[in-house]
Write a protein that holds these residues in place. Sequence first.
Motif, mmCIF file in Angstrom:
data_model
loop_
_atom_site.group_PDB
_atom_site.id
_atom_site.type_symbol
_atom_site.label_atom_id
_atom_site.label_comp_id
_atom_site.label_asym_id
_atom_site.label_seq_id
_atom_site.Cartn_x
_atom_site.Cartn_y
_atom_site.Cartn_z
ATOM 1 N N LEU A 1 0.837 -1.192 0.000
ATOM 2 C CA LEU A 1 0.000 0.000 0.000
ATOM 3 C C LEU A 1 0.872 1.242 0.000
ATOM 4 N N THR A 2 0.497 2.204 -0.818
ATOM 5 C CA THR A 2 1.211 3.474 -0.884
ATOM 6 C C THR A 2 0.256 4.594 -0.513
ATOM 7 N N PHE A 3 0.769 5.560 0.240
ATOM 8 C CA PHE A 3 -0.064 6.637 0.761
ATOM 9 C C PHE A 3 0.500 7.989 0.342
ATOM 10 N N GLY A 4 -0.370 8.981 0.290
ATOM 11 C CA GLY A 4 0.059 10.329 -0.056
ATOM 12 C C GLY A 4 -0.423 11.338 0.950
ATOM 13 N N ASP A 5 -0.491 10.947 2.229
ATOM 14 C CA ASP A 5 -1.102 11.801 3.240
ATOM 15 C C ASP A 5 -0.106 12.523 4.123
ATOM 16 N N GLY A 6 1.181 12.415 3.850
ATOM 17 C CA GLY A 6 2.172 13.104 4.664
ATOM 18 C C GLY A 6 2.809 12.240 5.727
ATOM 19 N N GLY A 7 2.246 11.062 5.993
ATOM 20 C CA GLY A 7 2.844 10.134 6.933
ATOM 21 C C GLY A 7 3.809 9.212 6.205
ATOM 22 N N PRO A 8 4.252 8.117 6.856
ATOM 23 C CA PRO A 8 5.083 7.130 6.150
ATOM 24 C C PRO A 8 4.402 6.718 4.848
ATOM 25 N N SER A 9 5.147 6.705 3.775
ATOM 26 C CA SER A 9 4.528 6.620 2.447
ATOM 27 C C SER A 9 4.175 5.212 2.001
ATOM 28 N N GLU A 10 4.731 4.178 2.635
ATOM 29 C CA GLU A 10 4.495 2.819 2.167
ATOM 30 C C GLU A 10 4.318 1.861 3.338
ATOM 31 N N LEU A 11 3.638 0.761 3.047
ATOM 32 C CA LEU A 11 3.449 -0.296 4.032
ATOM 33 C C LEU A 11 3.187 -1.591 3.289
ATOM 34 N N VAL A 12 3.693 -2.685 3.818
ATOM 35 C CA VAL A 12 3.463 -4.004 3.222
ATOM 36 C C VAL A 12 2.691 -4.865 4.212
ATOM 37 N N TYR A 13 1.652 -5.508 3.697
ATOM 38 C CA TYR A 13 0.813 -6.411 4.485
ATOM 39 C C TYR A 13 1.048 -7.821 3.966
ATOM 40 N N VAL A 14 1.442 -8.732 4.865
ATOM 41 C CA VAL A 14 1.670 -10.125 4.500
ATOM 42 C C VAL A 14 0.702 -10.970 5.312
ATOM 43 N N GLU A 15 -0.191 -11.682 4.640
ATOM 44 C CA GLU A 15 -1.235 -12.443 5.320
ATOM 45 C C GLU A 15 -0.765 -13.853 5.621
ATOM 46 N N LEU A 16 -0.972 -14.274 6.885
ATOM 47 C CA LEU A 16 -0.626 -15.614 7.327
ATOM 48 C C LEU A 16 -1.915 -16.418 7.533
ATOM 49 N N ILE A 17 -1.826 -17.581 8.143
ATOM 50 C CA ILE A 17 -3.007 -18.440 8.272
ATOM 51 C C ILE A 17 -4.081 -17.779 9.117
ATOM 52 N N ASP A 18 -3.721 -17.297 10.301
ATOM 53 C CA ASP A 18 -4.711 -16.687 11.187
ATOM 54 C C ASP A 18 -4.221 -15.373 11.774
ATOM 55 N N SER A 19 -3.335 -14.705 11.062
ATOM 56 C CA SER A 19 -2.813 -13.416 11.504
ATOM 57 C C SER A 19 -2.194 -12.724 10.293
ATOM 58 N N ALA A 20 -1.524 -11.623 10.542
ATOM 59 C CA ALA A 20 -0.887 -10.895 9.449
ATOM 60 C C ALA A 20 0.273 -10.085 9.990
ATOM 61 N N MET A 21 1.218 -9.757 9.113
ATOM 62 C CA MET A 21 2.332 -8.884 9.459
ATOM 63 C C MET A 21 2.177 -7.571 8.703
ATOM 64 N N TYR A 22 2.427 -6.472 9.391
ATOM 65 C CA TYR A 22 2.463 -5.152 8.767
ATOM 66 C C TYR A 22 3.897 -4.662 8.828
ATOM 67 N N LEU A 23 4.495 -4.432 7.686
ATOM 68 C CA LEU A 23 5.907 -4.076 7.606
ATOM 69 C C LEU A 23 6.058 -2.659 7.072
#
Length: 313
Positions: free
Chosen positions: A245-267
Amino acid sequence: MSDGSAARMERADLDVAPDDGEEAPRPEVASRLLGETLRQARRERNLALRDVAPVIRGSVSKISRLERGESPPRERDIRDLVAFYRLPSDQAHEIESLLQQTRNNTWWQRYGDVTPNWLRRLIGLEAGATRIVCYENHVVPGLLQTRAYMRALVSNGLPGASPEEIDRRVELRWERQRILQTAGRPAIVALLEEAVLLRPVGGPAVMCAQIDHLIDLSQQGVVNIRIVPFERSASVAPSYPITHLTFGDGGPSELVYVELIDSAMYLSRSTEIEQYRRVLLNLMGASERMRDSRERLSTARDRYAARAGDIAL
């Protein structure tokens, strides 16, 4: 793929222009903006994470997660940091406003009983993104599913669920797609491994309707759908879904979401994001062009239509 080709692809498919909208930040976006404001305040005072952690009675990792917007901010922690940094009143007021916005009710909170926290956060981030690049290897991405496809997935995944619970989960997934109808919708690139088209979720009739929906979205320009053929995927396709995901709102500009079996990681660390960006770029390079992808979709659709006809007979 040459370095020049990779660079052109990266600019075309993963970069975005800033969003100039004046709409108040959504809770997840507000968390990211709040964290970035606190990070800047710390760095302006030449303080390390370990210098600040005792202020909120936490660890270095807790401060790091707070500054990256990866954990819900606690009111006491934020106000203690504001006092510790001796921020001027106008900046303190801005931080207080962001803190309140992180607590704003949003439509998906109505489904809190059937939605894990990690998925609710993704839904909020999708609504604040300017571009979403996702890779799926098992099912059609959630933003692109039909109701019947959703219901088949939920029913298969929760065999003991009541009809009411299934209805609520389907309704959540359906409402999640509202961002596709908004004027400021994010640009979406969906990389689908060919196996997604071969897995008959819900049966031939459901798959016919689902693939028709994908074709329509592609033809309308709502989503850039690219199919990654079997013969090209072995060396580039990971075994898990990825969303960038890429954002243009002035905060951190990028984030990666990795989906696991019953949870997820946000990097959100730059090194982590770059690693997954390269994976997505390699998948893009292995994928069919938009026109050829639509042809593969049509072929799969015709195959399911034939099966549906055989069943009817």
